[in-house]
Enzyme design. Structure first.
Site, PDB file in Angstrom:
ATOM      1  N   TYR A 293       0.897  -1.203  -0.049  1.00 46.58           N
ATOM      2  CA  TYR A 293      -0.002  -0.001  -0.007  1.00 46.58           C
ATOM      3  C   TYR A 293       0.981   1.191  -0.070  1.00 46.58           C
ATOM      4  O   TYR A 293       1.952   1.367   0.743  1.00 46.58           O
ATOM      5  CB  TYR A 293      -0.916  -0.126   1.180  1.00 46.58           C
ATOM      6  CG  TYR A 293      -1.986   0.986   0.990  1.00 46.58           C
ATOM      7  CD1 TYR A 293      -3.250   0.563   0.563  1.00 46.58           C
ATOM      8  CD2 TYR A 293      -2.035   2.310   1.573  1.00 46.58           C
ATOM      9  CE1 TYR A 293      -4.298   1.400   0.554  1.00 46.58           C
ATOM     10  CE2 TYR A 293      -3.172   3.170   1.321  1.00 46.58           C
ATOM     11  CZ  TYR A 293      -4.318   2.933   0.639  1.00 46.58           C
ATOM     12  OH  TYR A 293      -5.393   3.228   0.677  1.00 46.58           O
ATOM     13  N   TYR A 343      -5.847   6.107  -7.382  1.00 45.82           N
ATOM     14  CA  TYR A 343      -6.061   5.860  -6.059  1.00 45.82           C
ATOM     15  C   TYR A 343      -7.590   5.477  -5.972  1.00 45.82           C
ATOM     16  O   TYR A 343      -8.431   5.931  -5.771  1.00 45.82           O
ATOM     17  CB  TYR A 343      -5.996   7.306  -5.122  1.00 45.82           C
ATOM     18  CG  TYR A 343      -6.369   7.108  -3.825  1.00 45.82           C
ATOM     19  CD1 TYR A 343      -5.403   6.312  -2.897  1.00 45.82           C
ATOM     20  CD2 TYR A 343      -7.259   7.506  -3.184  1.00 45.82           C
ATOM     21  CE1 TYR A 343      -5.652   6.346  -1.332  1.00 45.82           C
ATOM     22  CE2 TYR A 343      -7.633   7.352  -1.883  1.00 45.82           C
ATOM     23  CZ  TYR A 343      -6.750   6.657  -1.033  1.00 45.82           C
ATOM     24  OH  TYR A 343      -6.877   6.483   0.232  1.00 45.82           O
TER      25      TYR A 343
END
Lengths: 389, 138
Positions: A293, A343
């Site tokens: 991440y 995103y």
């Protein structure tokens, strides 16, 4: 005896919308498009979907998506909390459902107008008094309102303690931008990033510049999780789920775990690592590629340590040695990641994990048997290991 | 045009008492009535002994900087940038998040000694802040 989830389920479909800065459509429309594309990719009829999972932050309710897409009778639906910390949690819910029989074919998604609509960086606010709002109340009055403000508080200590420089963070940002140059879906496609540009760029906090921060994106990603057995009969090569877990540890807060003795490590990610490796029967040496991440560049370095790819404080050296690149020890975020593809709150990183197992990444490393994917950093999180059938 | 001030903390059962004490000039630390463990930020139950009973003690306000963040962007009305926020290890053994004033951003350092004071905005809202240690009382 506990039911084992190892190798029981697989990611059998991937669907995305276009990633843009202004979709011009509703978040529900993005969700539906991603789900439809996912089912088409898998070759599964919409009427066969009986489970749905998304984020508490997703504005589209399960039954709205089901009704719009024309899905079947639902026997399991859930929403997972904690923003990007939910990414792998969606997969865990789906695997639990498939393994126990709660549902057979589960679609998970995240769809958001993350640039033209509600932007993560526009700050927390609210009028309903909940435990979550009281939690944010300790920061709001000081103007500490955005993810980057919370993340820098932890990152600053880590960068200081281990002597991490802008050059180290640039290696993460530029490596992922270079991947995006080969991915037409990516925000960074056609936009090379040089070290000079990185160093001269706009400061967001004292330690992080604009290129250390992820994209803001309008778009959606959906994944189909079904039994490994069923996945073999569908159109795509299955990405078998070897291990999956959520993880939150003592003293955990959402983005503001500032009150634990150590500020320079990620205990929840260490728990995720321990659990996911144990479930899969694998260790760091078995992992060929990763989608760690990457809302902010320091998080990637810290996770290299949490997941045992290097020792504490050596994430910067691991990156500086080129290990995150295509020919390195651990190609990371080969689609460009949250930093340079899009995103979509980490679900696009899970999608890339499945592509790496299929062998269809736009930056496909030579030999990929196992891929590690993590959820959000600094929040209750999770980890996932995908493998070949 | 009216200027927008600092964002006020939303208040509920678990935090209003603390801000009331700030308004009265005290930086309070919540304490378990049963096992006397201090905790911050305030919560309804003691994580050590699970007691729901608590009281509070005034903090000395003395501490050192455990970490900090200096914010440049995005900028919100009601705050001055660069905006310095510190995590302070209080001498009572707790950590607290607050703003730092009276310090050039270039001079903020890990482990620097700081002290708390109660700042009052133009609209009368009071909030604990820290400044480099001078030896003065809160």
């Amino acid at each position: 005896m506990a039911i084992s989830m190892k190798n029981q389920a697989a990611i059998a479909g991937i669907g995305t919308t276009a990633f843009s800065k202004n979709s011009g459509v509703s978040e529900l429309a993005l969700a539906c498009e991603a789900v439809r594309n996912c089912l088409a990719d898998a070759g599964l009829a919409p009427g066969e979907v009986d489970g749905l999972v998304t984020y508490t932050l997703d504005s589209s309710d399960e039954v709205e998506v089901a009704r719009a897409v024309g899905l079947g009778d639902l026997t399991m639906f859930a929403k997972i909390n904690y923003g990007g910390g939910a990414a792998v949690g969606l997969i865990q819910q789906a695997v639990m459902a498939v393994t126990t029989g709660a549902a057979k074919n589960v679609v998970v998604w995240r769809a958001m107008n993350g640039r033209s609509g509600q932007r993560m960086g526009q700050g927390v606010s609210g009028n309903i008094i909940s435990s979550d709002l009281i939690h944010w109340s300790w920061y709001m009055a000081y103007g500490m309102l955005t993810p980057v403000s919370w993340v820098t508080m932890i990152a600053n200590k880590y960068l200081h303690k281990y002597g991490v420089t802008a050059g180290h963070l640039a290696e993460v940002a530029i490596t992922q931008r270079n991947f995006a140059l080969n991915n037409p879906a990516a925000a960074g496609y056609g936009k090379p990033l040089t070290l000079a540009e990185y160093l001269a760029s706009k400061k967001i906090t004292d330690r992080l510049c604009i290129y250390d921060c992820c994209q803001e994106t309008d778009g959606g990603t959906a994944l189909l999780i079904t039994s490994a057995e069923r996945a073999r009969d569908l159109k795509q090569k299955p990405a078998v789920i070897r291990g999956v877990t959520q993880a939150a540890t003592r003293g955990q807060e959402q983005m503001t775990s500032f009150y634990r003795e150590e500020l320079d490590s990620l205990p929840e990610m260490e728990l995720a690592a321990k659990r996911v490796y144990a479930m899969a029967g694998l260790g760091p040496a078995d992992i060929d590629a990763a989608c760690l991440y990457d809302a902010f560049t320091p998080e990637v370095l810290m996770q290299l340590e949490s997941f045992g790819f290097c020792k504490r404080g050596e994430g910067k050296d691991f990156a500086a040695d080129g290990n995150l690149r295509l020919d390195g020890r651990l190609p990371n975020n080969t689609h460009g990641g949250l930093l340079s593809e899009a995103y979509i709150h980490g679900v696009n990183n899970v999608a890339e994990g499945a592509r790496l197992i299929r062998g269809t990444s736009s930056n496909q490393p030579k030999e990929v048997n196992h891929v590690l994917v993590s959820s959000g950093v600094g929040v209750p999180t999770g980890a996932l290991i995908l493998g070949r059938d | 045009m009216a200027t927008t001030g600092r964002i006020k903390p939303p208040l509920g059962h678990d935090n209003k008492w603390w801000w009331d004490q700030v308004a009265a000039g005290t930086l309070a630390l919540q304490r378990c009535s049963q096992c006397h463990t201090l905790r911050h930020p305030p919560r309804p139950m003691c994580g050590e002994c699970q007691s729901l009973s608590w009281d509070s003690i005034p903090a000395s306000g003395r501490g050192t900087v455990a970490s900090f963040t200096i914010l440049h962007h995005p900028q919100f009305p009601g705050y001055q940038y660069p905006l310095i926020i510190v995590l302070v290890d209080l001498e009572e053994g707790l950590r607290i998040t607050a703003g730092l004033s009276d310090c050039d951003p270039a001079d903020v350092a890990f482990d620097m000694a700081v002290e708390a004071y109660i700042h009052e905005d133009a609209d009368g809202f009071r909030i604990p802040m820290f400044r480099p240690a001078t030896g003065r009382k809160i």
